[in-house]
Write a protein that holds these residues in place. Structure first.
Motif, short mmCIF file in Angstrom:
data_model
loop_
_atom_site.label_atom_id
_atom_site.label_comp_id
_atom_site.label_asym_id
_atom_site.label_seq_id
_atom_site.Cartn_x
_atom_site.Cartn_y
_atom_site.Cartn_z
N PRO A 1 38.78 19.30 20.63
CA PRO A 1 38.39 17.95 20.19
C PRO A 1 38.53 17.68 18.70
O PRO A 1 38.38 16.52 18.28
CB PRO A 1 36.91 17.89 20.59
N LEU A 2 38.80 18.68 17.87
CA LEU A 2 38.70 18.50 16.42
C LEU A 2 39.65 17.43 15.90
O LEU A 2 40.85 17.43 16.20
CB LEU A 2 38.98 19.81 15.69
N ARG A 3 39.09 16.53 15.07
CA ARG A 3 39.87 15.51 14.37
C ARG A 3 39.54 15.62 12.88
O ARG A 3 38.38 15.49 12.49
CB ARG A 3 39.51 14.12 14.87
N ILE A 4 40.55 15.87 12.08
CA ILE A 4 40.37 15.96 10.63
C ILE A 4 40.92 14.68 10.01
O ILE A 4 42.10 14.34 10.22
CB ILE A 4 41.08 17.19 10.04
N LEU B 1 36.80 24.11 15.19
CA LEU B 1 37.82 23.72 16.16
C LEU B 1 37.24 23.01 17.39
O LEU B 1 37.89 22.15 17.97
CB LEU B 1 38.63 24.94 16.60
N ARG B 2 36.04 23.36 17.79
CA ARG B 2 35.47 22.77 19.00
C ARG B 2 34.43 21.69 18.71
O ARG B 2 33.71 21.26 19.61
CB ARG B 2 34.86 23.86 19.90
N PHE C 1 44.78 14.39 11.13
CA PHE C 1 45.30 15.62 11.71
C PHE C 1 44.41 15.96 12.90
O PHE C 1 43.27 16.40 12.71
CB PHE C 1 45.29 16.75 10.68
N HIS C 2 44.91 15.74 14.11
CA HIS C 2 44.10 15.93 15.31
C HIS C 2 44.61 17.12 16.12
O HIS C 2 45.83 17.30 16.28
CB HIS C 2 44.13 14.68 16.18
N ALA C 3 43.68 17.91 16.65
CA ALA C 3 44.06 19.06 17.47
C ALA C 3 44.88 18.62 18.68
O ALA C 3 45.83 19.30 19.08
CB ALA C 3 42.82 19.81 17.93
N GLY C 4 44.55 17.48 19.26
CA GLY C 4 45.27 16.99 20.43
C GLY C 4 46.73 16.68 20.15
O GLY C 4 47.54 16.58 21.07
#
Length: 327
Positions: free
Chosen positions: A106-109, A72-73, A124-127
């Motif tokens: 910051p996670l970007r999948i 996640l970070r 799929f972005h955490a933001g």
């Protein structure tokens, strides 16, 4: 010569399939399939930059949540590649949680899905609370990922559903001759990684490197490098035992230095293998022999053979070496 890739199963042969590939001298790793990954340290999980899923049966995708929890970070994007429906499956996993407090993470999948001759991409972005964003599609002709260090290729086989087989290929393998370094009084340091990268990319001979012992052009340094054929590691699992699948697998893994291949059943249980859409140990050996691979490592074995695993291994290796069952 030291290999660039160190590949090993995460779990035992009767457990979830998952191959962890460490890229030596790089803070980076790859995963082929995503079964149970609890045996990997958190630091190993954080090194994973790319995951290659064969299909999303639970034993090949169960580890997604643990990978997500540890990532996640992370600042760098996490890329996931797979067959038809992988985007929907990742979306379903993410939709199983509430994400109201992670918009500053910051996670970007980035997920890439092979559908025939097209490669579809969704983010799929955490933001964005992991809401799906479709990015369109591009033509797919067998190459999934091109990196300065390696290429990942894929082909579609069948397991009553589409499944992917993967190959990790290194175009050139470069080792540094330490005796030459000492002879020329050149220090070991970060400049060597830049030098090897320049060789791989075909940089001009007048490119200059600050070695810490002066500035030297690439052409002056060529004699410290030993350039050989690169490694190839292939991964084939959960494949229906049809002649079409076998022929495609042989063509795809041809010349691999190391082949990880399922051997779910023994040949005496071929009828069951056909019903369950899995390869036998003998077929794994046959594929490896026909493809002239350097080494075969069988995996993903049915638990029914726990008490007779040695005969199963022998069946695979006999087929690989061309030894008849009566020998």
């Amino acid at each position: 010569m030291k290999p660039t890739f160190h590949a090993a199963p995460v779990n035992g042969p009767f457990e979830d399939p998952c191959i962890f590939i460490r890229i030596l001298r790089e803070a980076r790793a790859l995963l082929f399939d995503l079964g149970y990954i609890g045996r990997l340290s958190a630091s190993s999980v954080l090194k994973v930059s790319d995951v290659f899923i064969t299909h999303t049966h639970i034993d090949h995708f169960f580890g997604f949540d643990m990978l997500l929890r540890n990532s996640l970070r992370r600042e760098a994007p996490l890329r996931i590649f797979g067959p038809e429906h992988i985007i929907r499956c990742v979306e379903g996993k993410l939709n199983g949680y509430i994400w109201n407090l992670i918009r500053d993470y910051p996670l970007r999948i980035e997920v890439f899905e092979v559908r025939g001759d097209t490669l579809h991409h969704a983010s799929f972005h955490a933001g964005n609370s992991f809401r799906r964003v479709d990015n369109g599609a591009a033509a797919f002709s067998g190459t999934l990922l091109e990196d300065p260090l390696f290429t990942i290729k894929a082909t579609t086989l069948t397991h009553d559903i589409p499944v992917m087989a993967y190959s990790l290929e290194e175009e050139l393998h470069i080792n540094i001759n330490k005796a030459k370094l000492q002879e020329r009084r050149l220090p070991v340091g970060p400049w060597l990684a830049d030098f090897k990268r320049a060789l791989r990319e075909g940089a001009p001979g007048d490119r200059v490197f600050d070695t810490g012992a002066g500035r030297h052009a690439l052409d002056e340094l060529r004699d410290i490098a030993m350039v050989t054929r690169g490694q190839k590691v292939s991964y084939v699992t959960d494949v229906s035992p049809t002649e079409e699948n076998i022929a495609r697998a042989v063509s795809f893994v041809r010349g691999a230095d190391l082949l990880f291949c399922e051997a779910y059943f023994m040949e005496r249980d071929r009828d069951r293998a056909c019903e369950r859409h899995h390869l036998t140990a003998a077929l794994a050996g046959r594929i490896a022999r026909a493809a002239a691979v350097g080494s075969l490592e069988v995996m993903h074995i049915s638990p029914k053979y726990r008490d007779e695993v040695e005969p199963l291994y022998r069946e695979a290796m006999d087929a690989f070496r061309g030894v008849s069952s009566g020998s």
